[in-house]
Design a protein around this motif. Structure first.
Motif, short mmCIF file in Angstrom:
data_model
loop_
_atom_site.label_atom_id
_atom_site.label_comp_id
_atom_site.label_asym_id
_atom_site.label_seq_id
_atom_site.Cartn_x
_atom_site.Cartn_y
_atom_site.Cartn_z
N LEU A 70 0.75 -1.16 -0.09
CA LEU A 70 0.00 0.00 -0.23
C LEU A 70 0.91 1.35 0.00
N GLY A 71 2.02 1.05 0.09
CA GLY A 71 2.95 2.27 0.14
C GLY A 71 2.50 3.39 1.25
N ASP A 72 2.63 4.86 0.56
CA ASP A 72 2.24 5.72 1.26
C ASP A 72 0.92 5.87 2.05
N TYR A 73 -0.08 5.35 1.49
CA TYR A 73 -1.44 5.11 2.06
C TYR A 73 -1.32 4.36 3.38
N PHE A 74 -0.78 3.14 3.44
CA PHE A 74 -0.43 2.66 4.83
C PHE A 74 0.27 3.27 5.60
N THR A 75 1.39 4.24 5.24
CA THR A 75 1.96 5.10 6.18
C THR A 75 0.94 6.04 6.93
N THR A 76 0.05 6.60 6.06
CA THR A 76 -0.95 7.42 6.54
C THR A 76 -1.87 6.70 7.46
N ASP A 80 -2.35 6.78 12.63
CA ASP A 80 -3.62 6.95 13.42
C ASP A 80 -3.25 6.04 14.68
N PRO A 81 -3.12 6.31 16.01
CA PRO A 81 -2.87 5.44 16.90
C PRO A 81 -4.11 4.34 17.05
N GLY A 82 -5.40 4.83 16.71
CA GLY A 82 -6.47 3.89 17.06
C GLY A 82 -6.09 2.69 15.87
N TYR A 83 -5.74 3.12 14.78
CA TYR A 83 -5.61 1.99 13.70
C TYR A 83 -4.38 1.15 13.88
N VAL A 84 -3.51 1.59 14.53
CA VAL A 84 -2.29 0.95 15.00
C VAL A 84 -2.74 -0.07 16.11
N GLN A 85 -3.46 0.54 16.93
CA GLN A 85 -4.06 -0.58 17.87
C GLN A 85 -4.91 -1.73 17.29
#
Length: 630
Positions: A70-76, A80-85
């Motif tokens: 996904l490249g830069d989209y995944f980096t974005t 988001d801390p919520g997404y990381v969790q």
């Protein structure tokens, strides 16, 4: 329903099956995967632990895979801390599911034989050269991955065991003809629509926003304008892949290596034999084979006896003759005797194998033949460079560790010792870390008191096989609220978007009420009109419009149905559904792809149901995420 069908091909069921055979999950930094640790377990399943190291390695592997896709989209997303969790939870859930499936497979008495493990390993392309299993490549990869052959074989046995259970579930599902017919009808249905777009930018420009409005929003939503705590980092990265480019190989060294490893670059000895097979492992079969051997010793022709008395019907037609073969192909006991025969025409004693009793006659021998150095020069260079790189890398890694520790307040001495470069960053938040700095082990080091507060060099951190890094924090600034002057344009844009969207939705709501009554006054007053009619299929180019149109109820013969959605740019779209066209279906084919997709979806649901039951019956405790038990 049809959307779920299309998603079935990339569903969690498919991912579970694929995940069981992805070698990269095993061979990327697996030293920590098996290592014990004093850290608390990431999760427990009825007392069985998933270690913190195992979880972090799986998380990093999945993160690297998603980043490459996904490249830069995944980096974005990872900002988001919520997404990381949520992302970390999904990885741990997968590990827990694997453990539950393994436990159930064991409880059902499923087993994987040593031969199945051996065949699976030999079939892996990572261990092959020129389409053949290469034992040297196998041992080299395992060595670099810090696996012993026994550990890797056990890992493969566990994966194959889980796959055995999942495959059994998959193969038990099917689709009924009437189910496929109904789905075909839904799949081929068409809808005629008209659309009207309320451009969000137009409504944003109309929004009146004073500085007082912006300041009030800024104060009420201060959390949106906080700059997170940030660090400046310097680091030295050491990688065998980079180091490899600097390794020079002399012609003398290349020739010496070639002669020392001739066996590796030679075609193996091959043999052609005849054999007579008597099937069975009892005394009667042995007695029959002994009688045939006595005839041969009495002067009988081997080929003639093979044609009349061998129970290997295929080779018997050729007088017992088999194709050329090398070691590692035949049954081990058969092979040992065949390669022990000295001269063409020699006949063995009776040999017992897993197939029965054999008598073997040597027909011909092909001696091993070494490939010329010139033909395999590039391959030799690559092998020798790999060996030299590995030695050089570990020497440099040792120096890096020593100098980073002995002079902990700077990386300059360590960089000079390994002929490396100190790389630096600008301020960034750890949630936005990229590349090697996004590794969980690196983030953990950057958060440690020694590195963050005392400004000391970290220990050497392993990122993967022959890939390490040392980091230090050069500067730190805490979280703080950005000044209103610095974010006033951003605040204005947010307010304009909110108010513009609210105004567009208000107008759309009013229009829907009027249109459903047959009143077009608001359309005329705002100089708006619907587009020309458009026929949509479920596989249309505009997924947002298609999804909404196919979720709307069917219109009556003379009554258009209206509804509202947002397009991919955020604009408000009013949709007029005028007509639904049902297809006339042909006879359903037994091998219709839709039937396969439906069976696949059923299989996915079966796997999820199994996991639900297993989780309900087990005590599952998560430690690293939220400590809750299920």
């Amino acid at each position: 329903m049809m959307e779920r069908m299309r998603e079935g091909v990339s569903s969690i069921w498919v991912k579970i099956i694929l995940a069981l055979i992805i070698l990269s999950f095993v061979l990327t930094g697996v030293g920590g995967y098996l290592a014990s640790s004093d850290q608390p377990a990431a999760a427990k399943i009825d007392g069985e632990e998933i270690s913190q190291a195992q979880f972090e390695q799986a998380y990093q592997n999945e993160r690297n895979r998603m980043q490459s896709q996904l490249g830069d989209y995944f980096t974005t997303l990872m900002g988001d801390p919520g997404y990381v969790q949520q992302f970390r939870r999904s990885v741990l859930d997968r590990l827990v599911n694997d453990a539950l499936i393994e436990q159930r497979a064991n409880a059902l008495g499923l087993r994987i034989s040593d031969d199945q493990v051996k065949q699976a390993i030999r079939a892996m392309p990572e261990f092959q050269r020129d389409g053949q299993f290469d034992n040297d490549a196998y041992n080299a990869i395992l060595r670099r991955s810090r696996f012993t052959p026994d550990q890797f074989a056990e890992y493969m046995r566990t994966d194959l065991l889980r796959q055995q259970l999942l495959t059994a579930i998959q193969s038990s599902d099917f689709a009924l003809t009437n189910e496929v017919a109904q789905l075909q009808q839904l799949e081929q249905q068409q809808r005629e629509v008209r659309s009207l777009t309320l451009d969000l930018e137009t409504f944003k420009k109309r929004a009146e926003i004073s500085e007082e409005d912006s300041l009030a929003y800024y104060k009420e939503h201060a959390e949106q304008f906080m700059r997170p705590e940030q660090v400046k980092v310097s680091y030295i990265e050491l990688s065998a892949d980079t180091l490899k480019q600097t390794i020079e190989i002399s012609d003398d060294a290349l020739e010496t290596y070639y002669h020392e490893n001739l066996a590796k670059y030679a075609t193996p000895e091959q043999r052609r034999v005849r054999h007579i097979l008597i099937q069975g492992d009892d005394a009667q079969a042995k007695e029959k084979a002994d009688a045939i051997l006595a005839e041969l010793k009495g002067g009988a022709d081997f080929a003639t006896l093979a044609q009349t008395k061998s129970e290997d019907t295929f080779s018997a037609k050729q007088g017992g003759e088999l194709d050329w073969f090398e070691r590692g192909v035949m049954d081990e006991s058969f092979e040992d005797v065949a390669f022990a025969l000295k001269n063409n025409g020699d006949i063995s004693d009776v040999v017992k194998s897993t197939f029965g009793y054999h008598i073997i006659q040597l027909e011909d021998v092909k001696a091993p033949h070494a490939k010329p150095l010139a033909d395999i020069r590039d391959e030799l260079l690559a092998d020798l460079r790999d060996q030299n790189t590995a030695e050089a890398f570990y020497n440099l890694e040792t120096k890096l560790a020593e100098f980073a520790f002995e002079e902990p307040e700077s990386l300059d001495a360590a960089a000079k010792a390994v002929n490396g470069k100190v790389q630096t960053t600008d301020f960034f938040s750890l949630e936005e870390a990229e590349g090697v700095l996004a590794s969980p082990a690196v983030l953990q080091a950057l958060n440690s008191p020694e590195v963050r507060e005392d400004a000391l060099n970290s220990d050497v951190i392993e990122l993967g096989a022959e890939h390490v890094i040392v980091v230090r924090v050069d500067d730190y600034r805490p979280e703080e609220l950005l000044a209103f002057e610095d974010v006033s344009d951003q605040v204005h844009e947010i307010l304009a978007a909110e108010r513009g969207e609210a105004a567009a939705e208000k107008l759309a709501d009013d229009m829907l009420v009027a249109l459903r009554k047959g009143d077009n006054t608001l359309l005329e007053n705002n100089d708006l009109s619907f587009s020309e009619p458009e026929t949509l299929s479920r596989r249309g180019n505009d997924p947002v419009l298609v999804e909404k149109a196919f979720s709307m109820p069917k219109p009556d013969a003379s009554q258009t149905v209206f509804d509202m959605t947002h397009d991919q740019q955020g604009n408000v779209v009013i949709i007029a559904l005028d007509k639904v066209t049902e297809p006339e279906l042909d006879a359903v084919k037994a091998n219709d792809p839709l039937a396969d997709q439906l069976a696949q979806m059923n299989a996915q649901q079966d796997v999820m149901a199994l996991l639900d039951v297993l989780r309900a019956d087990a005590k599952v405790t998560y430690s690293v995420l939220d400590g809750t038990a299920q």
